[in-house]
Scaffold this active site. Sequence first.
Site, short mmCIF file in Angstrom:
data_model
loop_
_atom_site.label_atom_id
_atom_site.label_comp_id
_atom_site.label_asym_id
_atom_site.label_seq_id
_atom_site.Cartn_x
_atom_site.Cartn_y
_atom_site.Cartn_z
N ASP A 284 43.26 34.05 45.09
CA ASP A 284 42.62 34.86 44.05
C ASP A 284 43.31 36.22 44.05
O ASP A 284 44.01 36.57 45.00
CB ASP A 284 41.11 35.02 44.34
CG ASP A 284 40.41 35.83 43.25
OD1 ASP A 284 40.67 35.58 42.06
OD2 ASP A 284 39.63 36.74 43.58
N SER A 285 43.07 36.98 42.99
CA SER A 285 43.62 38.33 42.95
C SER A 285 42.99 39.21 44.03
O SER A 285 43.56 40.22 44.42
CB SER A 285 43.35 38.96 41.57
OG SER A 285 41.95 38.98 41.34
N CYS B 83 40.61 31.52 40.76
CA CYS B 83 40.71 32.67 39.86
C CYS B 83 40.87 32.11 38.45
O CYS B 83 41.86 31.43 38.16
CB CYS B 83 41.92 33.50 40.27
SG CYS B 83 42.24 34.90 39.18
N GLU C 41 35.89 44.89 44.43
CA GLU C 41 36.94 45.15 45.44
C GLU C 41 36.59 46.35 46.31
O GLU C 41 37.03 46.45 47.45
CB GLU C 41 38.30 45.36 44.76
CG GLU C 41 38.86 44.11 44.10
CD GLU C 41 39.11 42.96 45.07
OE1 GLU C 41 39.68 43.21 46.15
OE2 GLU C 41 38.73 41.81 44.75
N CYS D 169 34.49 34.33 35.91
CA CYS D 169 35.40 35.05 36.81
C CYS D 169 34.74 34.95 38.18
O CYS D 169 33.53 35.18 38.31
CB CYS D 169 35.52 36.51 36.38
SG CYS D 169 36.29 37.59 37.62
N HIS E 152 34.77 36.75 40.73
CA HIS E 152 34.14 37.97 41.23
C HIS E 152 32.71 38.14 40.70
O HIS E 152 31.88 38.78 41.35
CB HIS E 152 34.93 39.20 40.79
CG HIS E 152 36.21 39.45 41.55
ND1 HIS E 152 37.36 38.74 41.33
CD2 HIS E 152 36.52 40.37 42.50
CE1 HIS E 152 38.33 39.21 42.11
NE2 HIS E 152 37.83 40.19 42.84
N1 DGL Z 1 38.58 36.50 40.24
C1 DGL Z 1 39.41 36.50 39.06
C2 DGL Z 1 38.93 35.47 38.04
O1 DGL Z 1 38.23 34.53 38.37
C3 DGL Z 1 39.53 37.85 38.43
C4 DGL Z 1 40.34 38.70 38.59
C5 DGL Z 1 40.98 39.97 38.24
O2 DGL Z 1 40.79 40.54 37.16
O3 DGL Z 1 41.72 40.34 39.10
O4 DGL Z 1 39.25 35.58 36.89
#
Ligand code: DGL
Length: 268
Positions: free
Chosen positions: A8-9, A71, A150, A179, A181
């Site tokens: 993931d990011s 992600c 984050e 997403c 997150h």
């Molecule tokens: N967790 C990422 C997702 O599911 C998102 C990320 C980001 O914008 O870095 O899309």
Amino acid sequence: MAVIGFFDSGIGGLTVLHEAMKKMPQEQFLYYADTDHVPYGTKTPEEICRYTKEAAAFLMEKGADILVIACNTATSAAIHLLRAELPIPIVGMEPAVKPAVTKLPDQKILVCATPITVEGEKLHHLLETEHASPENVHLLPLPELVKWAEKGEFSTEVIVPYLQERIGEQNYAAVVLGCTHFTLFRDSFQKILGDDILFIDGTNGTVNRIKSLLDDRCGSSREESTRVRYYRSGREILASDDIAFIETIYTRLNTLDEYISQKEITKL
Ligand code: DGL
């Protein structure tokens, strides 16, 4: 035993890893958070493709047998390239529109995701395939939540006014958290959307998909204990503060899971 590489990011994919570790206690996991480049949702698809390919190569180098793109944004921008180029099974994630419209036909559904996912061709194709009507299924990009997650900022005092402003006054039956997150903010979403709101995300579907791939590959030979290694843009996470931060995310998920499922039980 298989090695499952998660990507993931940032910390969003921990929401999926957490569930995977519960359901697959004997597998080995790698987790790669591209914290040097988070957030992805406001980058270009080309940048996201480049970063995702780097992470995938790293995880394969570390021995991943299966790659999980935990992600939605990276899946939207890069999964076609990964599938074309890599020799291992790849599990991606997309906003769980299908279960939402199947479960709640003709009801109002909010689909929240990052700007890249909302604008991406992949989601629009999915909406078309599922015959999701634009009157009932509303798309909403929420670029700020990833940055807050984050930083470990989850307080409802900060998040609720932002969601209120973005969502406005609508009567939704369900919210699709598109997403990874966003799953961490269910308490704030619930304050805006009401106690009866149904949360739909891709976590369980993704974990079930990984399990079925494992069943195909490995039969029942498994090792005894869960082991996971965490990486931040290619550097192993070993500092106790960083591990403690990851633990706080799991604690938050356990608390939210209990709180939300208690509400579900109360409703029955
Ligand atoms: N967790 C990422 C997702 O599911 C998102 C990320 C980001 O914008 O870095 O899309």
